[in-house]
Design an enzyme around this catalytic site. Sequence first.
Site, PDB file in Angstrom:
ATOM      1  N   GLY A  18      31.143  39.136  41.803  1.00 14.44           N
ATOM      2  CA  GLY A  18      31.922  39.128  43.048  1.00 14.44           C
ATOM      3  C   GLY A  18      31.267  39.954  44.138  1.00 14.44           C
ATOM      4  O   GLY A  18      30.143  40.453  43.986  1.00 14.44           O
ATOM      5  N   GLN A  19      31.997  40.100  45.257  1.00 11.04           N
ATOM      6  CA  GLN A  19      31.432  40.794  46.421  1.00 11.04           C
ATOM      7  C   GLN A  19      31.040  42.229  46.068  1.00 11.04           C
ATOM      8  O   GLN A  19      29.949  42.678  46.410  1.00 11.04           O
ATOM      9  CB  GLN A  19      32.447  40.793  47.582  1.00 11.04           C
ATOM     10  N   ASP A  56      31.059  38.211  33.845  1.00  9.14           N
ATOM     11  CA  ASP A  56      31.947  37.496  34.754  1.00  9.14           C
ATOM     12  C   ASP A  56      32.467  36.277  34.005  1.00  9.14           C
ATOM     13  O   ASP A  56      31.897  35.872  32.990  1.00  9.14           O
ATOM     14  CB  ASP A  56      31.202  37.073  36.037  1.00  9.14           C
ATOM     15  N   ILE A  57      33.511  35.662  34.553  1.00  5.15           N
ATOM     16  CA  ILE A  57      34.063  34.466  33.914  1.00  5.15           C
ATOM     17  C   ILE A  57      33.179  33.244  34.201  1.00  5.15           C
ATOM     18  O   ILE A  57      33.298  32.220  33.554  1.00  5.15           O
ATOM     19  CB  ILE A  57      35.519  34.228  34.368  1.00  5.15           C
ATOM     20  N   ARG A  58      32.305  33.368  35.193  1.00  5.50           N
ATOM     21  CA  ARG A  58      31.466  32.230  35.579  1.00  5.50           C
ATOM     22  C   ARG A  58      29.997  32.638  35.510  1.00  5.50           C
ATOM     23  O   ARG A  58      29.669  33.825  35.464  1.00  5.50           O
ATOM     24  CB  ARG A  58      31.813  31.771  36.999  1.00  5.50           C
ATOM     25  N   TYR A  68      49.457  40.700  45.979  1.00  7.05           N
ATOM     26  CA  TYR A  68      48.249  41.501  45.714  1.00  7.05           C
ATOM     27  C   TYR A  68      48.575  42.995  45.798  1.00  7.05           C
ATOM     28  O   TYR A  68      48.267  43.771  44.884  1.00  7.05           O
ATOM     29  CB  TYR A  68      47.195  41.113  46.747  1.00  7.05           C
TER      30      TYR A  68
HETATM   31  N1  LIG Z   1      36.177  43.139  48.747  1.00 12.07           N
HETATM   32  C1  LIG Z   1      37.068  43.934  49.354  1.00 12.07           C
HETATM   33  O1  LIG Z   1      37.081  44.051  50.591  1.00 12.07           O
HETATM   34  C2  LIG Z   1      38.038  44.732  48.515  1.00 12.07           C
HETATM   35  C3  LIG Z   1      38.935  45.600  49.179  1.00 12.07           C
HETATM   36  C4  LIG Z   1      39.851  46.309  48.429  1.00 12.07           C
HETATM   37  C5  LIG Z   1      39.839  46.219  47.047  1.00 12.07           C
HETATM   38  N2  LIG Z   1      38.966  45.367  46.416  1.00 12.07           N
HETATM   39  C6  LIG Z   1      39.022  45.277  44.962  1.00 12.07           C
HETATM   40  O2  LIG Z   1      37.716  45.390  44.417  1.00 12.07           O
HETATM   41  C7  LIG Z   1      37.619  44.555  43.243  1.00 12.07           C
HETATM   42  C8  LIG Z   1      36.435  43.607  43.409  1.00 12.07           C
HETATM   43  O3  LIG Z   1      36.662  42.825  44.556  1.00 12.07           O
HETATM   44  P1  LIG Z   1      35.624  41.729  45.046  1.00 12.07           P
HETATM   45  O4  LIG Z   1      35.727  41.679  46.512  1.00 12.07           O
HETATM   46  O5  LIG Z   1      34.314  41.922  44.416  1.00 12.07           O
HETATM   47  O6  LIG Z   1      36.311  40.415  44.473  1.00 12.07           O
HETATM   48  P2  LIG Z   1      35.642  38.971  44.292  1.00 12.07           P
HETATM   49  O7  LIG Z   1      36.741  37.978  44.345  1.00 12.07           O
HETATM   50  O8  LIG Z   1      34.488  38.827  45.229  1.00 12.07           O
HETATM   51  O9  LIG Z   1      35.053  39.061  42.826  1.00 12.07           O
HETATM   52  C9  LIG Z   1      35.851  39.047  41.676  1.00 12.07           C
HETATM   53  C10 LIG Z   1      34.997  38.526  40.538  1.00 12.07           C
HETATM   54  O10 LIG Z   1      35.822  38.475  39.382  1.00 12.07           O
HETATM   55  C11 LIG Z   1      35.538  37.290  38.692  1.00 12.07           C
HETATM   56  N3  LIG Z   1      36.697  36.921  37.874  1.00 12.07           N
HETATM   57  C12 LIG Z   1      37.826  36.301  38.261  1.00 12.07           C
HETATM   58  N4  LIG Z   1      38.633  36.107  37.211  1.00 12.07           N
HETATM   59  C13 LIG Z   1      37.995  36.638  36.140  1.00 12.07           C
HETATM   60  C14 LIG Z   1      38.326  36.754  34.777  1.00 12.07           C
HETATM   61  N5  LIG Z   1      39.488  36.275  34.279  1.00 12.07           N
HETATM   62  N6  LIG Z   1      37.445  37.341  33.958  1.00 12.07           N
HETATM   63  C15 LIG Z   1      36.258  37.828  34.430  1.00 12.07           C
HETATM   64  N7  LIG Z   1      35.901  37.741  35.710  1.00 12.07           N
HETATM   65  C16 LIG Z   1      36.764  37.158  36.556  1.00 12.07           C
HETATM   66  C17 LIG Z   1      35.218  36.271  39.735  1.00 12.07           C
HETATM   67  O11 LIG Z   1      34.448  35.194  39.214  1.00 12.07           O
HETATM   68  C18 LIG Z   1      34.467  37.100  40.759  1.00 12.07           C
HETATM   69  O12 LIG Z   1      33.074  37.049  40.546  1.00 12.07           O
HETATM   70  C19 LIG Z   1      38.972  43.849  43.114  1.00 12.07           C
HETATM   71  O13 LIG Z   1      39.777  44.571  42.223  1.00 12.07           O
HETATM   72  C20 LIG Z   1      39.558  43.944  44.495  1.00 12.07           C
HETATM   73  O14 LIG Z   1      40.949  43.932  44.456  1.00 12.07           O
HETATM   74  C21 LIG Z   1      38.058  44.635  47.126  1.00 12.07           C
END
Ligand SMILES: NC(=O)c1ccc[n+]([C@@H]2O[C@H](COP(=O)([O-])OP(=O)(O)OC[C@H]3O[C@@H](n4cnc5c(N)ncnc54)[C@H](O)[C@@H]3O)[C@@H](O)[C@H]2O)c1
Length: 314
Positions: A11-12, A34-36, A140
């Site tokens: 993810g990001q 990751d799941i993918r 969320y």
């Molecule tokens: N990006 C932001 O701006 C931000 C801000 C606040 C908090 N967060 C928190 O940071 C964390 C990471 O956020 P992100 O932006 O990287 O999210 P994202 O959606 O970019 O990445 C999440 C990753 O989790 C994977 N995923 C989804 N379901 C899954 C599962 N069942 N098993 C394994 N992997 C799985 C997805 O494939 C994806 O690669 C999250 O908890 C999010 O709530 C992010």
Amino acid sequence: MGKKLVIGALGQVGTELIQTMRLRYGVDEVIASDIRLRAEPLDGPFLVLNALNEEALRATVKEMGISEVYLMAAMLSATAEQMPDKAWDLNMKSLFIVLDMAKDGLIEKVFWPSTIAVFGPNSEKRNSPQHGTLEPTTVYGISKLAGEQWCAYYHRRYGVDVRSLRYPGLIGYKSMPGGGTTDYAVEIFHKAIEEAKYTCFLSEQRTLPMMYMDDAIKATIDIMEAPAEQIKLRTSYNISSLSFSPEELAAEISKVVAGFQIDYAPDFRDSIAASWPESIDDSSAKTDWAWKSDFNLQKLVRTMIDGVCSLKNA
Ligand SMILES: NC(=O)c1ccc[n+]([C@@H]2O[C@H](COP(=O)([O-])OP(=O)(O)OC[C@H]3O[C@@H](n4cnc5c(N)ncnc54)[C@H](O)[C@@H]3O)[C@@H](O)[C@H]2O)c1
């Protein structure tokens, strides 16, 4: 000291976290999962793993000698509003699975990110305090607030060493955002460089707390490396860097990208953003474990434009 497992590593945040952790701790010491699968393979160990598959997670942790888990898998604010049940299921169950592994002594330390979405319309708009009103209106935010309380409970009741940050909206060029309300602040750079124009889904004066990804990764590593006695909050720490509106970000981009134009078509994400604070107070993180941001808006914009251009020219 065992290895570190990042769940949701594609993810990001995970993409950048993995890169920094591998530089710091060694490629083979950090397991990405990751799941993918990703189109291009990652340099270093990677596993396909579902965060909801407790059996597979426990087996992996034992077989690979994992001592720390970074749980990044979650459903983010905008996507979660489209499927509230699934969001609650993923965000809560994955946390319990990881906290229970720590409770049972399979791992020593957990990182789990929270968010500014734990605040709500009744929170203070400016400098929202660490312990102020937390009445989130999104699924969320509700899941993350409940998660924070469960982290504190597992620490108090079972001595679990869990550490957490309330990330603001995160901005980086190495990975694309995954369905949050602040995604505009990454998309805008790609569109500025490709087309010199962008249609924003938030309204022009919708100010939110934001952070450059390097700061978020630094905070994550710092809180995980801090001595346990410095971590006085076992819910989640406010961390803050910058606050700006789409209009202010666009003005800064215009100084670098000639002729850049922005227009606005606010959608449901603007109402989500309206329920969040404009800025948050991070004095607890500063006092307890010496948190400090390294980016201002100008530095963020220049770094993003350089980074996105280098991707396009690669
Ligand atoms: N990006 C932001 O701006 C931000 C801000 C606040 C908090 N967060 C928190 O940071 C964390 C990471 O956020 P992100 O932006 O990287 O999210 P994202 O959606 O970019 O990445 C999440 C990753 O989790 C994977 N995923 C989804 N379901 C899954 C599962 N069942 N098993 C394994 N992997 C799985 C997805 O494939 C994806 O690669 C999250 O908890 C999010 O709530 C992010």
